[in-house]
Design an enzyme around this catalytic site. Structure first.
Site, PDB file in Angstrom:
ATOM      1  CG  ASP A  16      83.385  48.465  64.222  1.00 26.15           C
ATOM      2  OD1 ASP A  16      83.180  49.551  64.774  1.00 26.15           O
ATOM      3  OD2 ASP A  16      82.544  47.890  63.506  1.00 26.15           O
ATOM      4  CE  LYS A  72      87.795  54.002  64.634  1.00 26.89           C
ATOM      5  NZ  LYS A  72      87.379  52.683  64.107  1.00 26.89           N
ATOM      6  N   GLY A 116      81.015  53.703  67.010  1.00 19.81           N
ATOM      7  CA  GLY A 116      80.827  53.121  68.338  1.00 19.81           C
ATOM      8  C   GLY A 116      82.211  52.746  68.827  1.00 19.81           C
ATOM      9  CG  HIS A 117      85.146  55.071  68.855  1.00 11.96           C
ATOM     10  ND1 HIS A 117      85.870  56.200  68.566  1.00 11.96           N
ATOM     11  CD2 HIS A 117      84.766  54.560  67.650  1.00 11.96           C
ATOM     12  CE1 HIS A 117      85.912  56.364  67.253  1.00 11.96           C
ATOM     13  NE2 HIS A 117      85.247  55.390  66.677  1.00 11.96           N
ATOM     14  CD  GLN A 141      82.744  56.666  60.776  1.00  7.65           C
ATOM     15  OE1 GLN A 141      83.173  57.776  60.556  1.00  7.65           O
ATOM     16  NE2 GLN A 141      81.946  56.421  61.781  1.00  7.65           N
TER      17      GLN A 141
HETATM   18  P1  GDP Z   1      86.404  51.138  67.405  1.00  4.49           P
HETATM   19  O1  GDP Z   1      85.145  51.539  66.717  1.00  4.49           O
HETATM   20  O2  GDP Z   1      87.587  51.126  66.494  1.00  4.49           O
HETATM   21  O3  GDP Z   1      86.672  51.909  68.669  1.00  4.49           O
HETATM   22  O4  GDP Z   1      86.193  49.613  67.830  1.00  4.49           O
HETATM   23  P2  GDP Z   1      84.873  48.983  68.499  1.00  4.49           P
HETATM   24  O5  GDP Z   1      84.811  49.412  69.911  1.00  4.49           O
HETATM   25  O6  GDP Z   1      83.669  49.217  67.665  1.00  4.49           O
HETATM   26  O7  GDP Z   1      85.164  47.444  68.339  1.00  4.49           O
HETATM   27  C1  GDP Z   1      86.276  46.849  68.900  1.00  4.49           C
HETATM   28  C2  GDP Z   1      85.782  45.741  69.845  1.00  4.49           C
HETATM   29  O8  GDP Z   1      86.857  44.912  70.174  1.00  4.49           O
HETATM   30  C3  GDP Z   1      85.257  46.276  71.170  1.00  4.49           C
HETATM   31  O9  GDP Z   1      84.255  45.441  71.655  1.00  4.49           O
HETATM   32  C4  GDP Z   1      86.489  46.224  72.074  1.00  4.49           C
HETATM   33  O10 GDP Z   1      86.158  46.109  73.447  1.00  4.49           O
HETATM   34  C5  GDP Z   1      87.125  44.972  71.574  1.00  4.49           C
HETATM   35  N1  GDP Z   1      88.597  44.912  71.670  1.00  4.49           N
HETATM   36  C6  GDP Z   1      89.501  45.914  71.472  1.00  4.49           C
HETATM   37  N2  GDP Z   1      90.752  45.410  71.539  1.00  4.49           N
HETATM   38  C7  GDP Z   1      90.627  44.087  71.751  1.00  4.49           C
HETATM   39  C8  GDP Z   1      91.562  43.016  71.883  1.00  4.49           C
HETATM   40  O11 GDP Z   1      92.764  43.178  71.789  1.00  4.49           O
HETATM   41  N3  GDP Z   1      91.047  41.759  72.083  1.00  4.49           N
HETATM   42  C9  GDP Z   1      89.709  41.532  72.189  1.00  4.49           C
HETATM   43  N4  GDP Z   1      89.304  40.285  72.381  1.00  4.49           N
HETATM   44  N5  GDP Z   1      88.810  42.511  72.070  1.00  4.49           N
HETATM   45  C10 GDP Z   1      89.262  43.771  71.844  1.00  4.49           C
HETATM   46  P1  IMO Z   2      83.645  53.107  64.116  1.00  6.55           P
HETATM   47  O1  IMO Z   2      84.129  54.499  64.377  1.00  6.55           O
HETATM   48  C1  IMO Z   2      82.203  50.139  61.256  1.00  6.55           C
HETATM   49  C2  IMO Z   2      79.682  51.609  58.004  1.00  6.55           C
HETATM   50  C3  IMO Z   2      78.228  51.191  57.990  1.00  6.55           C
HETATM   51  C4  IMO Z   2      77.937  51.228  56.507  1.00  6.55           C
HETATM   52  C5  IMO Z   2      78.775  52.411  56.016  1.00  6.55           C
HETATM   53  C6  IMO Z   2      77.981  53.701  55.908  1.00  6.55           C
HETATM   54  O2  IMO Z   2      82.950  52.474  65.271  1.00  6.55           O
HETATM   55  O3  IMO Z   2      84.757  52.270  63.574  1.00  6.55           O
HETATM   56  P2  IMO Z   2      76.852  55.409  57.597  1.00  6.55           P
HETATM   57  O4  IMO Z   2      76.139  55.192  58.906  1.00  6.55           O
HETATM   58  O5  IMO Z   2      78.085  56.214  57.743  1.00  6.55           O
HETATM   59  O6  IMO Z   2      75.924  55.880  56.539  1.00  6.55           O
HETATM   60  O7  IMO Z   2      77.304  53.928  57.132  1.00  6.55           O
HETATM   61  O8  IMO Z   2      79.809  52.565  56.959  1.00  6.55           O
HETATM   62  N1  IMO Z   2      80.123  52.266  59.255  1.00  6.55           N
HETATM   63  C7  IMO Z   2      80.910  51.677  60.159  1.00  6.55           C
HETATM   64  N2  IMO Z   2      81.398  50.420  60.202  1.00  6.55           N
HETATM   65  N3  IMO Z   2      82.536  51.052  62.209  1.00  6.55           N
HETATM   66  C8  IMO Z   2      82.075  52.313  62.153  1.00  6.55           C
HETATM   67  O9  IMO Z   2      82.510  53.282  62.991  1.00  6.55           O
HETATM   68  C9  IMO Z   2      81.177  52.672  61.114  1.00  6.55           C
HETATM   69  N4  IMO Z   2      80.523  53.807  60.773  1.00  6.55           N
HETATM   70  C10 IMO Z   2      79.887  53.539  59.628  1.00  6.55           C
HETATM   71  O10 IMO Z   2      78.044  49.918  58.550  1.00  6.55           O
HETATM   72  O11 IMO Z   2      78.458  50.068  55.902  1.00  6.55           O
HETATM   73 MG    MG Z   3      83.192  50.823  66.390  1.00  4.05          MG
END
Ligand code: GDP
Ligand code: IMO
Ligand code: MG
Length: 425
Positions: A13, A16, A40-41, A223
């Protein structure tokens, strides 16, 4: 040509999805190489927020092919839902999305096994997203799995049933675990029909030919490094190699064909699910980061655990991945703090520790912090890094000195446009 890689350096998270979306116009192909719908991207542009799980984050840009590689695991039900959400955007999915025949399928019983296994672990549970990731990769390495290529075989239903029967047998060993398989199978088969209508390829050939033709390719990680099956905080990890090496096995690209490695990290640190997190803040500061950063999981909605940035952890991730450049995300979230702490090293029983230790959970590990001045002002309207407050530039150059890798991008908000390029290198 070489394959550039973008991946998370912390516990996932990191942002990416956002940076892949920002970089996509400079690439011809965006390829996911591991993980599945546990990811979840999030992408934000033109006032709309999109969350992708299996589909690569280049899907919204024209003239870019998105590849789901052999290292990915696909749940046909979630995949179909993702496509349905994209329907309003008039994307030609058959042209813009291709899938490796060697990608593995998450069966309905894989999800059941995930749930049964987590419940059985009780207080030792991983905190899995319960998407069936672990059991699917177990079947892959156990040489039982079903692959996308199988759905085109006349023996598909026979192979499917054999694996289902095996899983039902295993499930019978879990006490008090009840389920209704037939209710899960119907939507699963509908998802298979959608997959059958799409473009499945031998993606290792596709990608290597594309390289020979001079195409620019970006591999999108899911991840984060600390969730890697080998190098993460085992057993609180996911079941795939999330690190740069995973690109080679997850796409069929030779190590000599890896180019830039872009490592993404938050200006602080978060983790969702169980497991060690040395700089976690179980106080009002952690609460404030969660509130300012909207730190709730994109896939499960669970609150993310929050803490300060951890340099031994980041140095470890940079080493394992061979990171060549860094993107620092969510700088705007720290705007509320007058001082920002950075963990420079740990102590265990009074001894100074610089390296990320083997078993973080079992040791009395204390993070040691250095305090830096905060910028304490709104960053979200900035469009030029040169105009950033000195305290932010100071934080960035401090981290660059510590990590010995340039921070080329600083993100100051979730929108595509809230992205600053640091060209001072
Ligand atoms: P990913 O899994 O690495 O793609 O990241 P996620 O989408 O799960 O989580 C990142 C969260 O931070 C999302 O809700 C994005 O919209 C948000 N986000 C990304 N970059 C920034 C930033 O620079 N500032 C803020 N406030 N939110 C951001
Ligand atoms: P993105 O790509 C954050 C965590 C879960 C759990 C562990 C194992 O959005 O960054 P699993 O479902 O693989 O059996 O879970 O890994 N986890 C993540 N945490 N971002 C993710 O993906 C994750 N995918 C799995 O919360 O601790
Ligand atoms: Mg994510």
């Amino acid at each position: 040509m070489k394959v550039d890689v973008l991946l998370g350096l912390q516990w996932g998270d990191e942002g990416k999805g956002k940076i892949v979306d920002v970089l996509t116009p400079t690439y011809d192909i965006i390829a996911r190489f591991q993980g599945g719908p546990n990811a979840g991207h999030t992408l934000e542009f033109e006032g709309i927020k999109h969350v992708l799980h299996t589909i690569p984050s280049g899907i919204f840009r024209e003239n870019v092919v998105n590849l789901i590689g052999n290292g990915v695991v696909i749940d046909p039900v979630i995949f179909k839902q993702e496509l349905e959400k994209l329907a309003v955007f008039n994307i030609n999915i058959k042209e813009r999305l291709i899938i490796s025949k060697k990608a593995h399928l998450i069966l309905p019983t894989h999800r059941l096994l995930d749930a049964a296994s987590e419940t059985a672990k009780g207080k030792h549970k991983i905190g899995s997203t319960l998407k069936g990731i672990g059991p699917t990769y177990m079947d892959k390495t156990g040489r039982n799995g079903l692959r996308v290529g199988d759905i085109f075989s006349p023996r598909f239903h026979e192979k499917y049933q054999a694996l289902i029967d095996k899983h039902v047998g295993i499930l019978s060993h879990f006490e008090d675990f009840e389920y209704d398989l037939s209710a899960l199978e119907k939507p699963w088969m509908k998802g298979i029909e959608i997959l059958q209508s799409l473009t499945a390829v031998d993606s290792e050939h596709f990608i290597n030919k594309a390289l020979l033709e001079g195409k620019k390719i970006l591999a999108e990680g899911a991840q984060g490094t600390m969730l890697d099956i080998d190098f993460g905080t085992y057993p609180f990890v996911t079941s795939s190699n999330t690190v740069t090496a995973g690109t080679c096995t997850g796409l069929g690209v030779a190590p000599t064909k890896i180019g830039r490695v872009i490592g993404i990290f938050k200006a602080y640190c978060t983790r969702v699910g169980s497991g060690p997190f040395p700089t976690e803040l179980n106080d009002e500061v952690g609460e404030q980061i969660r509130k300012e950063g909207h730190e709730f999981g994109s896939t499960t909605g669970r609150p993310r655990r929050c803490g300060w940035i951890d340099l031994p952890q980041l140095k470890y991730a940079i080493m394992i991945n061979g990171v060549t450049e860094l993107s620092m995300m969510k700088a705007d979230v720290l705007s509320c703090f007058e001082k920002i702490s950075v963990c420079t090293h740990y102590t265990i029983n009074g001894e100074r520790i610089e390296d990320f230790p083997y078993d973080v959970d079992d040791q009395n590990i204390l993070p040691v912090y250095e305090e830096l001045p905060g910028w304490h002002c709104d960053l979200t309207q900035l469009s030029d890094y040169n105009q950033a407050p000195d305290a932010l530039k100071n934080y960035v150059s401090y981290l660059e000195r510590q990590l010995d890798v340039p921070i080329t991008v600083v993100s100051v908000g979730p929108d595509r446009q809230q992205t600053l390029r640091n060209t001072s290198h």
